[in-house]
Design a protein around this motif. Structure first.
Motif, PDB file in Angstrom:
ATOM      1  N   LYS A   9       0.977  -1.157   0.099  1.00 37.17           N
ATOM      2  CA  LYS A   9       0.101   0.097   0.005  1.00 37.17           C
ATOM      3  C   LYS A   9       0.836   1.223  -0.067  1.00 37.17           C
ATOM      4  O   LYS A   9       1.897   1.341   0.346  1.00 37.17           O
ATOM      5  CB  LYS A   9      -0.989   0.150   1.149  1.00 37.17           C
ATOM      6  N   TYR A  16      -1.997  10.335   9.611  1.00 40.40           N
ATOM      7  CA  TYR A  16      -2.627  10.869  10.714  1.00 40.40           C
ATOM      8  C   TYR A  16      -3.955  10.979  11.142  1.00 40.40           C
ATOM      9  O   TYR A  16      -4.588  10.416  12.059  1.00 40.40           O
ATOM     10  CB  TYR A  16      -1.663  12.147  11.345  1.00 40.40           C
ATOM     11  N   VAL A  18      -6.376   9.566   9.496  1.00 42.70           N
ATOM     12  CA  VAL A  18      -6.807   8.121   9.369  1.00 42.70           C
ATOM     13  C   VAL A  18      -7.021   7.516  10.673  1.00 42.70           C
ATOM     14  O   VAL A  18      -7.884   6.630  10.941  1.00 42.70           O
ATOM     15  CB  VAL A  18      -6.314   7.422   8.447  1.00 42.70           C
ATOM     16  N   LEU A  19      -6.153   7.939  11.879  1.00 44.12           N
ATOM     17  CA  LEU A  19      -6.059   7.191  13.031  1.00 44.12           C
ATOM     18  C   LEU A  19      -7.573   7.519  13.884  1.00 44.12           C
ATOM     19  O   LEU A  19      -7.842   6.985  14.805  1.00 44.12           O
ATOM     20  CB  LEU A  19      -5.002   7.660  13.828  1.00 44.12           C
ATOM     21  N   SER A 192      -4.679   2.453  12.699  1.00 41.93           N
ATOM     22  CA  SER A 192      -5.694   2.618  12.023  1.00 41.93           C
ATOM     23  C   SER A 192      -6.226   1.444  11.018  1.00 41.93           C
ATOM     24  O   SER A 192      -7.276   1.269  10.562  1.00 41.93           O
ATOM     25  CB  SER A 192      -5.518   3.954  10.666  1.00 41.93           C
ATOM     26  N   PHE A 194      -5.503   0.684   7.872  1.00 39.71           N
ATOM     27  CA  PHE A 194      -5.571   1.091   6.400  1.00 39.71           C
ATOM     28  C   PHE A 194      -4.643   0.174   5.656  1.00 39.71           C
ATOM     29  O   PHE A 194      -5.005  -0.338   4.522  1.00 39.71           O
ATOM     30  CB  PHE A 194      -5.065   2.587   6.432  1.00 39.71           C
ATOM     31  N   VAL A 268       4.052   9.452  15.171  1.00 47.68           N
ATOM     32  CA  VAL A 268       2.687   9.337  15.480  1.00 47.68           C
ATOM     33  C   VAL A 268       2.430  10.131  17.142  1.00 47.68           C
ATOM     34  O   VAL A 268       1.476  10.738  17.171  1.00 47.68           O
ATOM     35  CB  VAL A 268       1.967   8.063  15.167  1.00 47.68           C
ATOM     36  N   GLY A 389       1.955   8.184   3.558  1.00 45.25           N
ATOM     37  CA  GLY A 389       1.802   7.713   4.983  1.00 45.25           C
ATOM     38  C   GLY A 389       1.924   8.501   5.921  1.00 45.25           C
ATOM     39  O   GLY A 389       1.694   9.813   6.206  1.00 45.25           O
ATOM     40  N   ALA A 390       3.215   8.209   6.987  1.00 47.46           N
ATOM     41  CA  ALA A 390       3.269   9.024   8.063  1.00 47.46           C
ATOM     42  C   ALA A 390       4.555  10.211   7.463  1.00 47.46           C
ATOM     43  O   ALA A 390       4.580  11.040   8.482  1.00 47.46           O
ATOM     44  CB  ALA A 390       4.158   8.198   9.182  1.00 47.46           C
TER      45      ALA A 390
HETATM   46  C1  LIG Z   1       0.581   8.255  10.499  1.00 53.38           C
HETATM   47  C2  LIG Z   1      -0.415   6.988   9.823  1.00 53.38           C
HETATM   48  O1  LIG Z   1      -1.671   7.375   9.699  1.00 53.38           O
HETATM   49  C3  LIG Z   1       0.179   6.305   8.778  1.00 53.38           C
HETATM   50  C4  LIG Z   1       1.558   5.380   8.695  1.00 53.38           C
HETATM   51  O2  LIG Z   1       1.647   5.120   7.247  1.00 53.38           O
HETATM   52  P1  LIG Z   1       2.838   4.472   6.836  1.00 53.38           P
HETATM   53  O3  LIG Z   1       3.019   3.183   7.627  1.00 53.38           O
HETATM   54  O4  LIG Z   1       3.927   5.516   6.822  1.00 53.38           O
HETATM   55  O5  LIG Z   1       2.642   4.044   5.414  1.00 53.38           O
HETATM   56  C5  LIG Z   1      -0.327   5.847  10.913  1.00 53.38           C
HETATM   57  C6  LIG Z   1      -1.513   4.730  10.732  1.00 53.38           C
HETATM   58  O6  LIG Z   1      -2.413   5.205  10.118  1.00 53.38           O
HETATM   59  O7  LIG Z   1      -1.556   3.660  11.355  1.00 53.38           O
END
Ligand SMILES: C[C@@](O)(CCOP(=O)(O)O)CC(=O)O
Ligand SMILES: Nc1ncnc2c1ncn2[C@@H]1O[C@H](COP(=O)(O)OP(=O)(O)OP(=O)(O)O)[C@@H](O)[C@H]1O
Length: 445
Positions: A9, A16, A18-19, A192, A194, A268, A389-390
């Motif tokens: 993904k 953030y 999405v948490l 989250s 996702f 986070v 993502g993060a």
């Molecule tokens: C920061 C956050 O919203 C996304 C982390 O995404 P990634 O693992 O960096 O793809 C944390 C989460 O959704 O679990």
């Protein structure tokens, strides 16, 4: 024998936010997939074995034993090796399926090259073989544990239930809920989800479940109690959103791996603390959500255009190919409006991330990533780019007109700003769990 695969993904909008279950996110499923080949047979011993092999990694084999006479679902790994994600999945599926007879099951895992660093590898067919243990190989951030848990859940369940139909939404939801439980238990926290949702359903607009579905699961139960508990929770409506999406035809997702890396849990915790402390944070979250939703909406408008005016759309793509994002913004052609909206909403997402970076101290879009993304935006055919993502120093994700990929390769050769960027050879593949042809793995088993 059966074989399945699940995608990796990239979260291109909604990091953030999405948490929190009031916000939607946009997750793209990728062509890098985790695969599993399962075979098994019933046995008349009181002991069952579930052997999981991951031959691309050193010591990549875990064999779990389970005693049918036992009053609880306790499993042990026979040589004391640890793989928390494999173990939690075995335990979760076992307690859900509650098999009446013993069996010996063997599952072989294969992961596509995009998930891990490609240093010190030997290639066999489409797969890369590493000389180190899975825990010692650097990850690229595509969600290997979510892919593993989802494909393992599907394979194990397909052995216990030969009526499992991954085309049925009801069965997919069971796989999803079991995989979320196993993934959270292995991680020791409820994220989250996702990544597990994208591994199951594919590219989606995702809204999370209430963490209490997992937090409230009782522990130390007898076999029957545990089976009842997990069956009850898995059947409940978790209220998640998993609306299938796909990027518009002709627009490619390009991921650039940055040779850096950030610690997601640290980022986070900083952001969550800042959200509590800063009286302005809700306003900033809400502005960020607005720009996320604007991006989702503009991508959907472009998808409609593909359907309603395919010829006009082809012309638009050939115009875009010749323009940088600022040039697209200054065009007056009304047909370009949804593309201008993609550019503008992405720019707002990025500026909100920079505000959070500054106010929280969490380096979501730190300055070197700003410089890099701004430079990407100058390349012809590049619509937009974000830290997925993060964020941090893990990667960048770009939306690029598909015939303009060569411009990115040229930039890497000629512009020193791209020195530490490696364009990954993957793209969107919007399908979640899918059944594969066993014959394609036979040479590697
Ligand atoms: C920061 C956050 O919203 C996304 C982390 O995404 P990634 O693992 O960096 O793809 C944390 C989460 O959704 O679990
Ligand atoms: N191919 C594989 N074979 C066996 N176990 C695997 C495999 N891929 C992942 N795992 C399990 O998942 C763990 C890695 O999970 P972790 O959550 O740290 O990374 P990730 O899911 O790739 O991270 P991110 O969400 O940032 O992409 C490994 O240590 C191992 O337990």
């Amino acid at each position: 024998m059966k074989a399945f695969s699940a995608p990796g993904k990239a979260l291109i909008a909604g990091g953030y936010l999405v948490l929190d279950k009031q916000f939607d996110s946009y997750v793209v499923a990728l062509s890098s997939r985790m695969h599993a080949v399962v075979k098994g047979e019933d046995s008349d011993s009181i002991e069952s074995t579930i052997r999981i092999k991951s031959p691309q990694f050193l010591e990549g084999e875990w064999c779990y034993k389970y005693n049918h006479d036992s009053s609880n679902f306790r499993i042990i790994e026979i040589s004391g090796r640890k793989n928390p994600f494999a173990e939690a999945t075995v335990l979760t599926v076992l307690s859900y399926a509650n098999p009446l007879i013993s069996s010996n099951i063997s599952i072989t895992i294969f992961s596509d090259p995009g998930y891990h660093s490609q240093e010190n590898v030997i290639q066999k067919g489409q797969f890369l073989y590493h000389s180190q243990k899975i825990t010692d190989v650097a990850k690229t951030g595509l969600g290997s544990s979510a892919g593993l848990v989802t494909v393992l859940t599907t394979s194990l369940l397909s052995f216990y239930w030969n009526t499992l139909d991954i085309k049925s939404l009801e069965h997919l939801e069971i796989i999803h809920n079991l995989a979320q439980v196993a993934h959270c238990q292995a991680q020791g926290k409820v994220g989250s989800g996702f990544d597990v949702a994208a591994a199951t359903f594919g590219s989606i607009v995702y809204k999370r479940f209430d963490p209490s579905f997992i937090n409230d699961l009782a522990t130390d139960l007898t076999k029957e109690e545990q089976h009842k508990e997990i069956s009850k929770v898995v059947k409940l409506d978790w209220g998640i959103k998993n609306d299938r999406v796909a990027l518009p035809k002709g627009i490619r997702l390009v991921m650039g791996d940055i040779k850096g890396g950030s610690n997601t849990p640290k980022l986070v915790s900083k952001v969550l603390q800042w959200r509590k402390d800063d009286p302005e944070s809700e306003k900033i979250y809400s502005a960020l959500n607005e720009s996320n939703m604007k991006l989702v909406e503009s991508l959907s408008k472009i998808n409609n255009l593909v359907k309603t005016s395919p010829e006009q759309y082809t012309d638009i793509l050939s115009t875009i190919k010749e323009l940088s994002s600022s040039e697209i913004l200054s065009e007056t052609d009304l047909k370009l409006i949804p593309f201008q909206e993609v550019i503008e909403s992405t720019s707002k997402i990025r500026s909100n991330f920079r505000v959070i970076t500054e106010r929280s101290g969490a380096e979501i879009e730190p300055q070197p990533q700003t410089i890099l993304l701004d430079e990407c935006n100058k390349i012809k055919g590049v619509l937009s780019g974000v830290v997925p993502g993060a964020g941090g120093y893990d990667a960048i994700s770009l939306l690029v007109e598909e015939n303009s990929i060569g411009n990115l390769l040229k930039a890497k050769e000629t512009n020193p700003i791209f020195k530490n960027v490696e364009w990954l050879s993957l793209t969107e593949q919007d399908i979640g769990i899918q059944e594969e042809n066993v014959a394609s793995y036979i040479d590697f088993l």
